[in-house]
Design a protein around this motif. Structure first.
Motif, short mmCIF file in Angstrom:
data_model
loop_
_atom_site.label_atom_id
_atom_site.label_comp_id
_atom_site.label_asym_id
_atom_site.label_seq_id
_atom_site.Cartn_x
_atom_site.Cartn_y
_atom_site.Cartn_z
N ARG A 1 0.86 -1.18 0.00
CA ARG A 1 0.00 0.00 0.00
C ARG A 1 0.90 1.23 0.00
NH1 ARG A 1 -5.01 -1.78 2.11
NH2 ARG A 1 -5.87 0.25 1.52
N LYS A 2 0.31 2.39 -0.24
CA LYS A 2 1.08 3.63 -0.29
C LYS A 2 1.44 4.05 1.14
CE LYS A 2 -0.67 5.28 -4.72
NZ LYS A 2 -1.39 6.36 -5.44
N LEU A 3 2.70 3.87 1.45
CA LEU A 3 3.21 4.08 2.80
C LEU A 3 4.28 5.17 2.77
CD1 LEU A 3 3.72 3.17 5.81
CD2 LEU A 3 5.39 1.54 4.86
N PHE A 4 4.16 6.15 3.65
CA PHE A 4 5.20 7.16 3.80
C PHE A 4 5.94 6.89 5.10
CE2 PHE A 4 6.47 11.52 5.33
CZ PHE A 4 7.58 11.60 4.50
N ILE A 5 7.26 6.74 5.01
CA ILE A 5 8.11 6.46 6.16
C ILE A 5 8.92 7.71 6.48
CG2 ILE A 5 9.93 4.99 7.08
CD1 ILE A 5 9.08 2.89 4.97
N LEU A 6 8.78 8.21 7.68
CA LEU A 6 9.49 9.40 8.13
C LEU A 6 10.36 9.02 9.32
CD1 LEU A 6 10.00 12.47 8.01
CD2 LEU A 6 7.98 12.76 9.47
N GLU A 7 11.67 9.10 9.14
CA GLU A 7 12.60 8.72 10.20
C GLU A 7 13.29 9.97 10.72
OE1 GLU A 7 15.28 5.08 9.75
OE2 GLU A 7 16.72 6.73 9.97
N LEU A 8 13.14 10.24 12.00
CA LEU A 8 13.59 11.49 12.59
C LEU A 8 14.64 11.25 13.67
CD1 LEU A 8 10.05 13.13 13.00
CD2 LEU A 8 11.77 13.71 11.26
N GLY A 9 15.88 11.62 13.38
CA GLY A 9 16.92 11.60 14.39
C GLY A 9 17.32 10.24 14.89
N VAL A 10 17.25 9.23 14.02
CA VAL A 10 17.59 7.86 14.42
C VAL A 10 19.03 7.56 14.02
CG1 VAL A 10 17.06 5.42 14.16
CG2 VAL A 10 15.21 7.11 14.16
N GLY A 11 19.87 7.28 15.00
CA GLY A 11 21.25 6.95 14.74
C GLY A 11 21.50 5.46 14.82
N VAL B 1 15.87 12.04 8.27
CA VAL B 1 16.41 13.31 8.72
C VAL B 1 17.32 13.07 9.92
CG1 VAL B 1 15.86 15.68 9.38
CG2 VAL B 1 14.20 14.36 8.05
N HIS B 2 18.58 13.47 9.80
CA HIS B 2 19.54 13.32 10.89
C HIS B 2 20.70 14.26 10.62
CE1 HIS B 2 22.41 11.60 13.73
NE2 HIS B 2 21.44 10.89 14.25
N GLU B 3 21.18 14.91 11.68
CA GLU B 3 22.23 15.90 11.51
C GLU B 3 23.51 15.30 10.94
OE1 GLU B 3 24.04 19.71 13.97
OE2 GLU B 3 23.04 18.09 15.07
N LYS B 4 23.87 14.08 11.35
CA LYS B 4 25.13 13.48 10.92
C LYS B 4 24.96 12.15 10.19
CE LYS B 4 27.68 15.52 14.80
NZ LYS B 4 28.50 15.24 16.01
N LEU B 5 23.82 11.51 10.33
CA LEU B 5 23.65 10.15 9.79
C LEU B 5 22.40 10.07 8.92
CD1 LEU B 5 24.45 8.28 13.13
CD2 LEU B 5 25.96 8.48 11.15
N SER B 6 22.34 10.92 7.91
CA SER B 6 21.14 10.98 7.06
C SER B 6 21.26 10.13 5.79
CB SER B 6 20.87 12.43 6.65
OG SER B 6 21.95 12.94 5.87
N GLN B 7 22.36 9.40 5.64
CA GLN B 7 22.58 8.66 4.40
C GLN B 7 21.49 7.61 4.18
OE1 GLN B 7 24.67 8.90 6.95
NE2 GLN B 7 26.54 9.94 6.27
N LEU B 8 21.12 7.45 2.91
CA LEU B 8 20.11 6.47 2.52
C LEU B 8 20.75 5.32 1.76
CD1 LEU B 8 17.22 8.74 1.17
CD2 LEU B 8 17.18 7.39 3.28
N PRO B 9 20.17 4.12 1.83
CA PRO B 9 20.66 3.04 0.97
C PRO B 9 20.38 3.37 -0.49
CG PRO B 9 18.63 2.40 2.08
CD PRO B 9 19.05 3.71 2.68
N ASP B 10 21.12 2.77 -1.40
CA ASP B 10 20.99 3.10 -2.82
C ASP B 10 20.01 2.20 -3.56
OD1 ASP B 10 22.39 0.75 -2.87
OD2 ASP B 10 24.22 1.59 -3.75
N ASN B 11 19.16 1.49 -2.82
CA ASN B 11 18.24 0.55 -3.46
C ASN B 11 16.78 1.00 -3.43
OD1 ASN B 11 17.64 0.22 -0.77
ND2 ASN B 11 18.17 -1.96 -0.67
N LEU B 12 16.55 2.30 -3.18
CA LEU B 12 15.18 2.79 -3.06
C LEU B 12 14.62 3.32 -4.39
CD1 LEU B 12 15.24 4.60 0.41
CD2 LEU B 12 14.59 2.24 -0.14
N GLY B 13 15.42 3.36 -5.40
CA GLY B 13 14.91 3.74 -6.72
C GLY B 13 14.30 5.12 -6.79
#
Length: 216
Positions: free
Chosen positions: A148-158, A184-196
């Motif tokens: 289903r159409k899911l929006f994932i919001l990750e805030l400040g998770v290290g 969203v993270h000040e130092k660890l905001s990198q995303l995996p490269d498999n999200l297209g």
């Protein structure tokens, strides 16, 4: 972040939110405080406006317990790492938990007389009974969002407890091709490269970012 770039990010966020049927929010260490100030409470208020009347679920690893007092529905929230607002027997002789301020006056477990201590994963052994029923509800909710159409919001998770939010959220986003993901993270905001192209990375403190953002 430059103002124009921030605005573009929020425009993408609005589109993701508008198109989503479900919203999954992860809250991490950036939202933790020994004595929560006005800005942190303001960020929670903005988060409530953001999720609005969508079908949402919140997963938090913050130990301060403030989120429980911010008006979110208890049945839409799980804190698998525990929080300092609840106390357990330090010897874990019982699954019983006490709300801070309502514990026995002597601060001792009435069952074995061991001192009471905060019910968090920092306590060894950790009494997990407090979150497990809500975790089962969360797993059921997550199952509903599959494909289903899911929006994932990750805030400040290290990376303090990456197996609770960070890595499972990445896996959920990868497996659900109808999902979108904002980290969203000040130092660890990198995303995996498999999200297209379904992900947004924001290198800002997530509390400040939400406070300063535009709620549409």
């Amino acid at each position: 972040m430059h103002t124009d770039k921030r605005q573009i990010v929020w425009e993408h966020l609005k589109r993701f939110m508008d198109e989503s049927e479900y919203i999954l929010v992860g809250i991490g260490e950036e939202w933790e405080s020994e004595s929560p100030d006005i800005s942190l409470k303001e960020a929670y208020e903005k988060l409530k406006l953001l999720v609005g009347d969508k079908d949402y679920f919140l997963v938090t690893t913050a130990f301060d317990g403030l989120i429980h007092d911010m008006g979110f529905a208890a049945e839409r929230l799980v804190a698998p790492c525990g929080d300092r607002s609840r106390l357990q027997c330090s010897a874990a002789c019982t699954d019983q938990l006490w709300r801070r301020g309502k514990e026995p006056s002597d601060g001792l477990c009435p069952h074995c007389r061991a001192p009471l201590t905060a019910n968090t994963i920092e306590t060894k052994p950790y009494v997990e009974a407090g979150y497990l029923p809500q975790w089962e509800i969360y797993m059921g909710w997550l199952q509903k969002s599959v494909n289903r159409k899911l929006f994932i919001l990750e805030l400040g998770v290290g990376f303090r407890t990456p197996t609770v939010i960070r890595w499972p959220f990445e896996k959920t986003a990868y497996l659900n091709q109808k999902s979108s993901f904002c980290r969203v993270h000040e130092k660890l905001s990198q995303l995996p490269d498999n999200l297209g192209g379904r992900g947004i990375s924001v290198a800002e403190n997530s509390v400040d970012w939400l406070i300063n953002g535009t709620i549409f």
